[in-house]
Motif scaffolding. Sequence first.
Motif, PDB file in Angstrom:
ATOM      1  N   ARG A 137      32.338 -36.207  43.898  1.00  0.00           N
ATOM      2  CA  ARG A 137      31.339 -34.866  44.070  1.00  0.00           C
ATOM      3  C   ARG A 137      29.874 -35.219  44.347  1.00  0.00           C
ATOM      4  NH1 ARG A 137      32.174 -31.877  38.662  1.00  0.00           N
ATOM      5  NH2 ARG A 137      33.842 -33.749  38.205  1.00  0.00           N
ATOM      6  N   CYS A 138      29.557 -36.399  43.971  1.00  0.00           N
ATOM      7  CA  CYS A 138      28.252 -37.138  44.017  1.00  0.00           C
ATOM      8  C   CYS A 138      28.073 -37.429  45.404  1.00  0.00           C
ATOM      9  CB  CYS A 138      28.054 -37.935  43.013  1.00  0.00           C
ATOM     10  SG  CYS A 138      27.684 -37.276  41.238  1.00  0.00           S
ATOM     11  N   ALA A 139      29.286 -38.275  45.662  1.00  0.00           N
ATOM     12  CA  ALA A 139      29.072 -38.746  47.203  1.00  0.00           C
ATOM     13  C   ALA A 139      29.154 -37.707  48.432  1.00  0.00           C
ATOM     14  CB  ALA A 139      30.371 -39.679  47.501  1.00  0.00           C
ATOM     15  N   GLU A 140      30.053 -36.685  48.086  1.00  0.00           N
ATOM     16  CA  GLU A 140      29.985 -35.726  48.941  1.00  0.00           C
ATOM     17  C   GLU A 140      28.761 -34.981  49.025  1.00  0.00           C
ATOM     18  OE1 GLU A 140      29.839 -31.762  50.549  1.00  0.00           O
ATOM     19  OE2 GLU A 140      29.693 -32.218  48.342  1.00  0.00           O
ATOM     20  N   ALA A 141      27.780 -34.766  48.123  1.00  0.00           N
ATOM     21  CA  ALA A 141      26.528 -34.160  47.941  1.00  0.00           C
ATOM     22  C   ALA A 141      25.409 -35.326  48.612  1.00  0.00           C
ATOM     23  CB  ALA A 141      26.226 -34.022  46.527  1.00  0.00           C
ATOM     24  N   GLY A 142      25.786 -36.488  48.841  1.00  0.00           N
ATOM     25  CA  GLY A 142      24.928 -37.305  49.315  1.00  0.00           C
ATOM     26  C   GLY A 142      24.379 -38.416  48.515  1.00  0.00           C
ATOM     27  N   ALA A 143      24.709 -38.917  47.446  1.00  0.00           N
ATOM     28  CA  ALA A 143      24.510 -40.011  47.029  1.00  0.00           C
ATOM     29  C   ALA A 143      25.153 -41.272  47.462  1.00  0.00           C
ATOM     30  CB  ALA A 143      24.941 -40.020  45.412  1.00  0.00           C
ATOM     31  N   ASP A 144      24.316 -42.607  47.190  1.00  0.00           N
ATOM     32  CA  ASP A 144      25.510 -43.584  47.911  1.00  0.00           C
ATOM     33  C   ASP A 144      25.195 -44.842  46.924  1.00  0.00           C
ATOM     34  OD1 ASP A 144      22.325 -43.959  48.191  1.00  0.00           O
ATOM     35  OD2 ASP A 144      22.571 -43.871  50.388  1.00  0.00           O
TER      36      ASP A 144
END
Length: 219
Positions: free
Chosen positions: A183-190
């Motif tokens: 969910r975090c990666a999909e939101a834009g975190a890397d």
Amino acid sequence: MGIQIAPSILTADFARLADEAAKVSNADWLHVDVMDNHFVPNLTLGVPVVESLVKAAPMPIDCHLMIEDPDRWAPGYVEAGASSVTFHIEACQAPIRTAREIRAKGARASMALKPATPIEPYEDILSELDMVLIMTVEPGFGGQKFLDICLPKIRRTRDLVAKHGLDIWIQIDGGVSAETIERCAEAGADVFVAGSAVYSADDPNLMVEKLRTLAADAS
């Protein structure tokens, strides 16, 4: 640089930190939580331990300062050998000066936001930063449950970074696990800080790879 995993030693064995760092040798960073029992209700470690970890850890050190007066203390962590130093905007009186001093001393400068702190008031200083850390739990203790209410802020932060054409990493810290990282990666975190999920695993290095794969597939 793509997806990066930064295991947090907050949930590691503090009596064996060199060994605990070696358990996650394939991680991109070792995340070190510095707490002063003032800004957050917990006390961890400081500059001397960071100096020792820099010598012992097989990866660069990412220091997260959950302390009062980071303007005064942050440069010392760069001098101790940290490759990235994060200050909390809620505690910082001169964030631009502090970020510039961290960078001038040779480390990456990062700004952290507690869950209730919005990103929008700090849009104009993003260009002074190398990373934004979005807390997905209240800072102070490991093992807390991930706060889904922070996901929209991750998206808004990524949108602001794109709007200004900046090369800024977005780091997530708090409740990161195999169940939440996508969910975090999909939101834009890397960049992902994971403590309990990594150090409670039978094979911490294998968990690092699992988290990296899950995030990469979702990003």
